[in-house]
Design an enzyme around this catalytic site. Structure first.
Site, PDB file in Angstrom:
ATOM      1  CE  LYS A  18      -7.689 -20.261  75.123  1.00 21.86           C
ATOM      2  NZ  LYS A  18      -6.909 -19.278  74.331  1.00 21.86           N
ATOM      3  CD  GLU A  52     -14.142  -9.646  62.156  1.00 21.48           C
ATOM      4  OE1 GLU A  52     -14.392  -8.628  62.834  1.00 21.48           O
ATOM      5  OE2 GLU A  52     -14.006 -10.777  62.660  1.00 21.48           O
ATOM      6  CB  CYS A  75     -14.548  -6.057  66.574  1.00 23.15           C
ATOM      7  SG  CYS A  75     -14.570  -5.269  68.182  1.00 23.15           S
TER       8      CYS A  75
END
Length: 506
Positions: free
Chosen positions: A177, A387, A286
């Site tokens: 995906k 974050e 990240c």
């Protein structure tokens, strides 16, 4: 949006027109221009991709390991030949600078090289005469269909480095995906996979869809494993649902990586490393280093040096070779980052450098956020704990190593952590005691090579086996142990199986 290319989805190695009524725009992040639209594939189209992968699995898994890895050797060459084409495409749709986008593609090639070594690293074990006349061997077998749910921020590395190479080298087939914001790089790579890589139809399939259709991967019994990269909330959901359905899951999630800068650090080198890790990829990774925990005795000096270097970064069009800080991925993401900056101000952090409202001549509609620095960020401020995924640095001041380590370990995320020091004692203490799964000592981005696992902890990862390294090999395979006995027609012995194993008796 007449003239905008409507993209297709790929099943059985064929690009097909979607029957959807919903199309998702893909923009050039530097200009704001819509450059393509991708389908929000229907549930039936997602299911057809799974069916294709399942149909391709028997023949692909039974192909010899050496034949699969030989195809990957060729595939590695194809990627290298198209490196600059893929670099430019990644830069346009995501906003990475050319160097960063090139690194994204190269980080897809590195795991492919690792996957080519599978014949030597996937070897099982065997023992002759485990008991008289009986031999036992263990093997690693492929799982079947693997679903990969891809984030927007590494459109080459994550699907085509973290997900595809080890999965198919081990004999699995894949449904990707692709991220709706940045699918074009992955789509082009899949075109090359079949056109120049020569892989059998159905080994890798690709759809673009919403979370509603992606839910099929978590429940469909034909899917044996799900690998995901994205937000923690979604990762927890995927892990809980898919694992409850008996699937393997690895969910790489959010981070709030911290660096600890001690007073004995080489300040110039430390600041350069922090600039690179914090503002590289516009902070949309990240393994960015958004929080810097600084010993109070050098904090003023550090903040001044960091601000000086941040101001010197050239903000501009991603594919201008002179650019050092490109745009973020979309208008919505630009607003999200700017809202976080406003929240930091509201929470009482000291805004030293404000990246909001920046305009690049000739690219006024681009999604730019300049380097931003907050000082005196206190515990409990959400801007310092959550974050942001943008070019924002948060400075937290501490008195001692112990205070800094406790502050870092108090965060719910534990992807990476870094220390800058010349003290072997503190470096070793940090290595032993930090919660971070990937640890840097005088290294700003402690990302391991593909031969080691990408080993986040706490709320940064859900699962038992990490991406890449030997963990990755185990994730994409299951164990099979075989015990063999060959009867001598003249033998007087008879084998009897018990719960303790196999024994002999007259």
């Amino acid at each position: 949006m007449s003239g905008v290319v409507k993209k297709k989805y790929c099943v059985d190695g064929v690009w097909r027109e979607s029957q959807t009524k919903t199309w998702m725009p893909v923009t050039d992040s530097s200009t704001g221009e819509v450059i393509a639209e991708v389908p929000c594939c229907t549930a039936q189209e997602v299911e057809s991709a799974i069916a294709s992968a399942q149909a391709a699995f028997p023949a692909w898994s039974q192909k010899s390991l050496s034949a699969r890895t030989q195809m990957l050797f060729k595939w590695r060459t194809v990627l290298m030949e198209h490196l600059e084409e893929l670099t430019l495409l990644c830069s346009k749709e995501l906003g990475k600078t050319l160097d960063e986008a090139r690194g994204d593609v190269l980080k897809a090639i590195e795991p492919t090289e690792f996957a080519c070594s599978l014949p030597s690293v996937i070897q099982g074990s065997a023992a002759l005469q485990v008991t008289t006349g009986f031999d036992t061997a263990s093997y690693r077998m492929p799982l079947g269909v693997v679903a990969g749910i891809v984030p927007f921020n590494f459109p080459a590395m994550i699907p085509w480095g973290w997900m595809v190479p080890l999965a198919i080298a081990a004999g699995n087939t894949v449904v990707l995906k692709a991220a709706s914001l940045t699918p074009l790089t992955s789509m082009r790579i899949l075109e090359l996979f079949y056109e120049e890589g020569g892989f059998p139809a159905g080994v890798v399939n690709l759809v673009t869809c919403s979370r509603n259709e992606a839910e099929i991967f978590l429940n469909d019994p034909r899917v044996k494993a799900v690998t995901f990269v994205g937000t923690t909330g979604v990762g927890k959901h995927i892990y809980s649902v898919a694992s409850a359905n008996g699937k393997r899951v690895q969910a790489q999630c959010e981070a709030k990586n911290h660096a600890l800068v001690l007073e004995d650090a080489d300040l110039e080198s430390a600041t350069n490393a922090i600039i690179n890790s914090t503002y590289g990829c516009a902070g949309m990774r990240c393994m960015a280093l958004p929080v810097v925990v600084v010993q109070e005795s050098i904090a003023d000096q550090f903040v001044a040096l960091l601000t000086q270097k941040a101001k010197a970064l050239k903000v501009g069009c991603a594919y201008d070779p002179q650019t050092k800080l490109g745009p973020v991925v979309s208008a919505a993401h630009q607003k999200k980052v700017c809202d976080w900056i406003e929240k930091g101000v509201d929470e009482g952090a000291q805004l030293v450098l404000d990246g909001r409202g920046i305009k690049v001549p000739g690219y006024e509609n681009g999604y730019f956020v300049g380097p931003t620095i907050f000082d005196h960020v206190k515990s409990g401020m959400s801007v310092g704990d959550r974050e942001i995924f943008g070019p924002v640095t948060l400075i937290k001041r501490v008195r001692t190593f112990e205070e800094g380590l406790a502050l870092m370990n108090g965060n719910p995320f534990a992807n990476g952590s870094v220390i800058f020091t010349q003290s072997g004692y503190y470096a070793r203490q940090f290595e032993l005691l930090t919660d971070g799964g990937m640890v840097g000592i005088n290294v700003g981005i402690p990302v391991p090579t593909a031969y080691f696992p990408f080993s986040g902890n706490k709320d940064s990862f859900f699962g038992d086996l990490h991406v890449l390294g030997k963990d990755g090999i185990r994730f994409y395979t299951r164990a099979k142990t075989v015990t063999k006995h060959w009867y001598d027609e003249n033998s007087r012995h008879r084998a009897v199986s018990t719960w303790e194993g196999t024994v002999e008796r007259d």
